[in-house]
Design a protein around this motif. Structure first.
Motif, PDB file in Angstrom:
ATOM      1  N   GLY A 151      35.797  33.919  40.202  1.00 40.39           N
ATOM      2  CA  GLY A 151      36.870  33.012  40.576  1.00 40.39           C
ATOM      3  C   GLY A 151      38.234  33.664  40.480  1.00 40.39           C
ATOM      4  N   ILE A 152      38.439  34.447  39.429  1.00 39.42           N
ATOM      5  CA  ILE A 152      39.726  35.118  39.234  1.00 39.42           C
ATOM      6  C   ILE A 152      40.004  36.112  40.357  1.00 39.42           C
ATOM      7  CG2 ILE A 152      40.942  36.791  37.754  1.00 39.42           C
ATOM      8  CD1 ILE A 152      39.659  35.389  35.359  1.00 39.42           C
ATOM      9  N   CYS A 153      38.974  36.838  40.778  1.00 39.72           N
ATOM     10  CA  CYS A 153      39.209  37.907  41.760  1.00 39.72           C
ATOM     11  C   CYS A 153      39.079  37.456  43.215  1.00 39.72           C
ATOM     12  CB  CYS A 153      38.278  39.094  41.513  1.00 39.72           C
ATOM     13  SG  CYS A 153      36.529  38.760  41.735  1.00 39.72           S
ATOM     14  N   THR A 189      44.354  44.047  43.784  1.00 40.09           N
ATOM     15  CA  THR A 189      45.383  43.878  42.766  1.00 40.09           C
ATOM     16  C   THR A 189      44.793  43.986  41.364  1.00 40.09           C
ATOM     17  OG1 THR A 189      45.076  41.489  42.694  1.00 40.09           O
ATOM     18  CG2 THR A 189      46.623  42.349  44.339  1.00 40.09           C
ATOM     19  N   ILE A 190      45.673  43.991  40.383  1.00 38.77           N
ATOM     20  CA  ILE A 190      45.239  43.991  38.983  1.00 38.77           C
ATOM     21  C   ILE A 190      44.400  42.750  38.692  1.00 38.77           C
ATOM     22  CG2 ILE A 190      46.020  43.883  36.593  1.00 38.77           C
ATOM     23  CD1 ILE A 190      46.435  46.587  37.853  1.00 38.77           C
ATOM     24  N   LYS A 191      44.780  41.619  39.289  1.00 33.43           N
ATOM     25  CA  LYS A 191      44.021  40.373  39.111  1.00 33.43           C
ATOM     26  C   LYS A 191      42.597  40.529  39.635  1.00 33.43           C
ATOM     27  CE  LYS A 191      44.183  35.581  40.784  1.00 33.43           C
ATOM     28  NZ  LYS A 191      43.348  35.645  41.959  1.00 33.43           N
ATOM     29  N   ASN A 192      42.443  41.173  40.808  1.00 35.43           N
ATOM     30  CA  ASN A 192      41.104  41.419  41.353  1.00 35.43           C
ATOM     31  C   ASN A 192      40.275  42.284  40.414  1.00 35.43           C
ATOM     32  OD1 ASN A 192      42.650  41.765  44.573  1.00 35.43           O
ATOM     33  ND2 ASN A 192      41.623  39.957  43.764  1.00 35.43           N
ATOM     34  N   ILE A 193      40.909  43.356  39.913  1.00 32.94           N
ATOM     35  CA  ILE A 193      40.186  44.303  39.052  1.00 32.94           C
ATOM     36  C   ILE A 193      39.746  43.638  37.760  1.00 32.94           C
ATOM     37  CG2 ILE A 193      40.414  46.447  37.737  1.00 32.94           C
ATOM     38  CD1 ILE A 193      42.354  47.425  39.920  1.00 32.94           C
TER      39      ILE A 193
END
Length: 346
Positions: A143-145, A279-283
Motif C-alpha cells: 500500500g505504501i509503495c 521514490t524513497i516512499k516506494n523503496i
C-alpha cells in the motif's frame, strides 16, 4: 501395499517461480503492447480472450498427444466457474477505468482479507496470529509503495466490489475443484479455458468498446503488435497454468501474498525498463512488503510443522507412554484392544 506416489513434475518452488516470471513478463509485454508509447492496443478484454484461446489450444494438443488425461467435471460447474472468472476480468477492467489508480490498488489489496474471510466461511479455515500479522505487514508495504491518489464514485465502487468478490471466489474455487474431482491443475485449466475463450472472444469487443470507445475491427495490426500479442498469449499459458498449480498446492491466501511480490517486481522492472519514478516512499514500501513476505513464509512453515506434530491416527496416540496400561500388563498388542474407553475411537 500403497502405490508409490510419483514426484510432481513441477516442484513447489518451480510453481512459484513460474508464476512470478510469467506474470511479470506478461505485464511488461502488455505494457509495451497497450501503452500509447507502444502499439496502443487498448482491447484488454479481447486480449484475455486470445490468452484463453491459446491456452485451450495447448490443452487440446496435450490431451491429443496423451500427455494429460481428461477427468469428468460437470459442465454446469465449468460454466459457473467461467462466468465467475469472466466477471472478475470485466470487473477489474471497469474498476480501473472508473476509479483512480490509487483506489484500484486498494481494491486489489482488499483481496487478502476477503479471501481469508471466504476461506473461513466456506472451508472453515483458521489462521494463526503470526500469519495474520505477516499478511497485514505485506499489505501495508504494498500500500505504501503503490497507493497514491484515491478517488472513487458509486459505479466504480460497485465494480470494484464485484471484481474483488469474483476474483476471490474464483481463486478459492480452483483449489476446491482440484480436491473435489481429484483433477490436476493443467487438466482443470484445459476444461475451463475453452469456455472462457469463446465467451470473451464474443463479448470482449463490446466490453472494450464500452471501456475505450474503439472497435477492435478498426485497429491496424502491425508486425510489432502481432508479435507482442503472440508473446503475451504464450506467457499467459504459463501464467494461467502456474496460477492453478500454486492455488492447488497451497491456498488462495498464499497466492495473494505472492501476487504482491509480483507487484514489487513490476515496480522495480518499470523503473529499470521504462524509466518509471522510484521514490524513497516506494523503496521503503517494497522493503516492508518483502519483510512481510519473509515473515509470512516463516509463519506458514511453523504452522505446517505444528500441524504435522499433531497425532492423526491410533498408532500415533499409542506410541511410547500413551500405550494403555492394560496392554503393557497383558502383553497383548495395543492395536488388538478395544479402544472404546481410550483417548481415541477409530
Amino acid at each position: 501395499m500403497e502405490a508409490e506416489k510419483k514426484p510432481p513434475v513441477v516442484s513447489d518452488l518451480g510453481a512459484w517461480g513460474m508464476n512470478v516470471v510469467s506474470s511479470v513478463g506478461i505485464i511488461m509485454a502488455n505494457k509495451q503492447l497497450m501503452s500509447s508509447a507502444g502499439y496502443a492496443f487498448s482491447f484488454a478484454t479481447t486480449l484475455t480472450g486470445f490468452h484463453f484461446t491459446v491456452t485451450a489450444l495447448v490443452g487440446w494438443i496435450s490431451r491429443a498427444s496423451g500427455y494429460s488425461a481428461s477427468k469428468h467435471v460437470p459442465l454446469w460447474e465449468l460454466v459457473w466457474f467461467s462466468l465467475v472468472a469472466n466477471t472478475s476480468i470485466t470487473g477489474m477492467n471497469l474498476s480501473l477505468m472508473l476509479n483512480s489508480v490509487g483506489f484500484y490498488q486498494i481494491s486489489k489489496l482488499s483481496m487478502i482479507p476477503v479471501v481469508c474471510l471466504m476461506e473461513w466461511v466456506i472451508n472453515s479455515k483458521h489462521y494463526t496470529t503470526k500469519v495474520i500479522s505477516a499478511v497485514v505487514v505485506v499489505a501495508a508495504g504494498v500500500g505504501i509503495c503503490t497507493v497514491t491518489d484515491v478517488e472513487v464514485n458509486a459505479k466504480g465502487f460497485i465494480c470494484a466490489c464485484v471484481a474483488v468478490f469474483c476474483t476471490s471466489l474464483q481463486q478459492i474455487t480452483i483449489g476446491s475443484f482440484q480436491k473435489k474431482y481429484s483433477i490436476g491443475s493443467f487438466e482443470l485449466l484445459s476444461k475451463t479455458a475453452p469456455i472462457q475463450a469463446v465467451s470473451l472472444i464474443i463479448l470482449g469487443p463490446f466490453a472494450d468498446y464500452y471501456l475505450n470507445g474503439q472497435w477492435l475491427f478498426n485497429y491496424s495490426f502491425s508486425t510489432g503488435a502481432t508479435f507482442f500479442i503472440l508473446l503475451s498469449c504464450s506467457l499467459a499459458v504459463f501464467c494461467n497454468m502456474s496460477q492453478y498449480l500454486c492455488i492447488g498446492r497451497f491456498s488462495a491466501t498464499s497466492f495473494q501474498v505472492l501476487g504482491h511480490m509480483k507487484t514489487v517486481c513490476v515496480l522495480i522492472l518499470g523503473w529499470i525498463l521504462f524509466d518509471s519514478a522510484l521514490t524513497i516512499k516506494n523503496i521503503l514500501g517494497m522493503l516492508l512488503a518483502i519483510m512481510g513476505m519473509v515473515v509470512y513464509s516463516w509463519a506458514m512453515e511453523s504452522e505446517k510443522k505444528a500441524t504435522a506434530a499433531i497425532p492423526r491416527n491410533k498408532s500415533d496416540m499409542l506410541d511410547g507412554e500413551d500405550v494403555p496400561l492394560k496392554s503393557r500388563l497383558s502383553g497383548v498388542p495395543s492395536d488388538e484392544l478395544d479402544l472404546e474407553d481410550g483417548p481415541m475411537k477409530s
